[in-house]
Design a protein around this motif. Structure first.
Motif, short mmCIF file in Angstrom:
data_model
loop_
_atom_site.label_atom_id
_atom_site.label_comp_id
_atom_site.label_asym_id
_atom_site.label_seq_id
_atom_site.Cartn_x
_atom_site.Cartn_y
_atom_site.Cartn_z
N LYS A 280 0.83 -1.21 0.00
CA LYS A 280 0.00 0.00 0.00
C LYS A 280 0.87 1.26 0.00
N ALA A 281 1.95 1.23 0.78
CA ALA A 281 2.85 2.38 0.84
C ALA A 281 3.49 2.63 -0.52
N ASP A 282 3.85 1.55 -1.23
CA ASP A 282 4.48 1.70 -2.54
C ASP A 282 3.50 2.20 -3.59
N ASP A 283 2.21 1.92 -3.43
CA ASP A 283 1.20 2.44 -4.36
C ASP A 283 1.20 3.97 -4.35
N GLN A 284 1.47 4.55 -3.20
CA GLN A 284 1.57 6.01 -3.10
C GLN A 284 2.97 6.48 -3.48
N ASP A 288 4.86 9.47 -6.29
CA ASP A 288 5.81 10.52 -5.91
C ASP A 288 7.11 10.40 -6.70
N VAL A 289 7.58 9.17 -6.88
CA VAL A 289 8.83 8.93 -7.63
C VAL A 289 8.70 9.40 -9.07
N TYR A 290 7.59 9.07 -9.72
CA TYR A 290 7.42 9.42 -11.13
C TYR A 290 7.14 10.91 -11.31
N ALA A 291 6.43 11.51 -10.37
CA ALA A 291 6.18 12.95 -10.44
C ALA A 291 7.50 13.71 -10.33
N LYS A 292 8.37 13.24 -9.46
CA LYS A 292 9.68 13.87 -9.29
C LYS A 292 10.51 13.76 -10.56
N ALA A 293 10.29 12.67 -11.31
CA ALA A 293 11.02 12.45 -12.56
C ALA A 293 10.35 13.16 -13.74
N LYS A 294 9.34 13.98 -13.43
CA LYS A 294 8.63 14.79 -14.44
C LYS A 294 7.73 13.97 -15.36
N ALA A 295 7.35 12.76 -14.93
CA ALA A 295 6.41 11.96 -15.71
C ALA A 295 4.99 12.41 -15.38
N LYS A 296 4.08 12.25 -16.32
CA LYS A 296 2.68 12.57 -16.07
C LYS A 296 2.06 11.43 -15.27
N VAL A 297 1.52 11.75 -14.08
CA VAL A 297 0.97 10.73 -13.19
C VAL A 297 -0.55 10.84 -13.14
N VAL A 298 -1.22 9.73 -13.45
CA VAL A 298 -2.69 9.69 -13.42
C VAL A 298 -3.14 8.46 -12.65
N ASP A 299 -4.39 8.48 -12.17
CA ASP A 299 -4.97 7.34 -11.47
C ASP A 299 -6.01 6.67 -12.36
N LEU A 300 -6.22 5.38 -12.13
CA LEU A 300 -7.26 4.66 -12.85
C LEU A 300 -8.61 5.03 -12.23
#
Length: 338
Positions: A280-284, A288-300
């Motif tokens: 569960k912690a890794d789901d969040q 954060d990791v991808y946002a920091k890498a400037k990737a576009k982060v979306v949820d299903l």
């Protein structure tokens, strides 16, 4: 030696359970293999940490009669060889995605059946439900003992655009992770790529693959943010839930003493709370990791999840249920938990 003396000695031997056990069952060093990056008890991929915590606790409770050697990163044997090696008694233990063995034992593909598990509560409920008991029975017959039930939600890392709806996958080269995942991707118009999670990075780096579905922890541990521009997380719901249990060769398990077996099963069960909290912690954390890498982060979203589930029922579930009687029974029992 007199007859009476011989009888006395034989009676003493018969009364000593330790002397009746195989020598190595009294003092054994067991090998645990997995494909994930190595670390320590406190740092790194939680699946590696779990094997180390398990090993340390079992060694402590068994007063050193059981010791362990951990082999991360497929350093002992290739990823897809682990399940078969356990069945033959050539490997003691492994933490491995169960569906990787689907070509050998089709029933295990229930462990990555798209849309069949949609929450951690449902997933962990399997263990004591009819479906879990039936899966354990089948695995026992195949030479495998389930030690820890570990489930992970997953997401999609992409080199180009976010993959949310089935229409987004059309024309893309995507890794699903199981026969059944591949079936729904094909139905959505994607070209599927089959490989274990520790080979995703290289395939995405070269462009041989454009997107990959895998667990949140693997999305982090294998540094896929370095080769991705978009991420669809599993934190708000997922049609991708992977069963990645800690397993043991039944041939090896059966050679241990009853006390050793009980210790292994008790510690294995205790590890499940750590696995659930870590997943569960890794789901969040993955967001954060991808946002920091400037990737576009979306949820299903729920609407997209329902679209994937509708495709799954008509393709993956149907195909699986027709494989054999065991598969049909497991699917029926699993649907009861929805």
């Amino acid at each position: 030696m007199s007859v009476i003396t011989r009888r006395t000695v034989l009676a003493a031997l018969a009364a000593s359970p330790l002397l009746l056990q195989p020598a190595w069952a009294q003092n054994a060093t067991l090998k645990i293999s997995h494909q994930f990056p190595g670390g320590t008890v406190t740092e790194g991929d939680f699946r590696d940490r779990l094997t180390r915590m398990f090993a340390a606790e079992v060694e402590k409770r068994s007063k050193g009669s059981l010791k362990f050697e951990i082999y991360p990163g497929s350093s002992l044997m290739k990823t897809n060889a682990q399940f078969s090696a356990m069945r033959k008694g050539a490997l003691d233990m492994s933490l491995v995605p169960l569906s990787y063995a689907g070509g050998e034992v089709p029933e295990v593909n229930i462990g990555l059946m798209p849309g069949l598990v949609t929450s951690y509560e449902q997933a962990y409920g399997w263990k004591n439900a009819e479906v879990g008991k039936e899966l354990s029975r089948i695995l026992n017959e195949k030479g495998i003992v389930l030690i820890s039930w570990i489930w992970q939600a997953g997401g999609v890392a992409s080199r180009t655009k976010p993959v949310i709806d089935p229409d987004d996958a059309k024309g893309m080269k995507i890794r699903g992770g199981s026969r059944e995942m591949d079936l729904i991707l094909k139905a959505a118009g994607a070209a599927v790529v089959s490989l274990p999670s520790n080979e995703i990075y290289a395939a995405m780096q070269t462009g041989a693959m454009e997107a990959a579905l895998t667990s949140s922890t693997s999305l982090i541990s294998f540094r896929l943010e370095e080769v991705s521009k978009a991420l669809t997380t599993g934190r708000a719901g997922a049609y991708w839930f992977m069963f990645e249990p800690l397993m043991m060769s039944k041939a090896v398990f059966d050679r241990l003493s009853k006390d050793q077996q009980a210790t292994i099963m008790a510690v294995g069960a205790e590890m499940e709370a750590f696995a659930l909290n870590s997943a569960k912690a890794d789901d969040q954390a993955v967001a954060d990791v991808y946002a920091k890498a400037k990737a576009k982060v979306v949820d299903l979203n729920p609407a997209a999840l329902k679209k994937w589930q509708t495709i799954a029922r008509a393709t993956a579930w149907k195909d699986y249920g027709e494989r054999n009687e065991n598969c049909a029974k497991l699917l029926k029992l699993a649907e009861k938990t929805l």
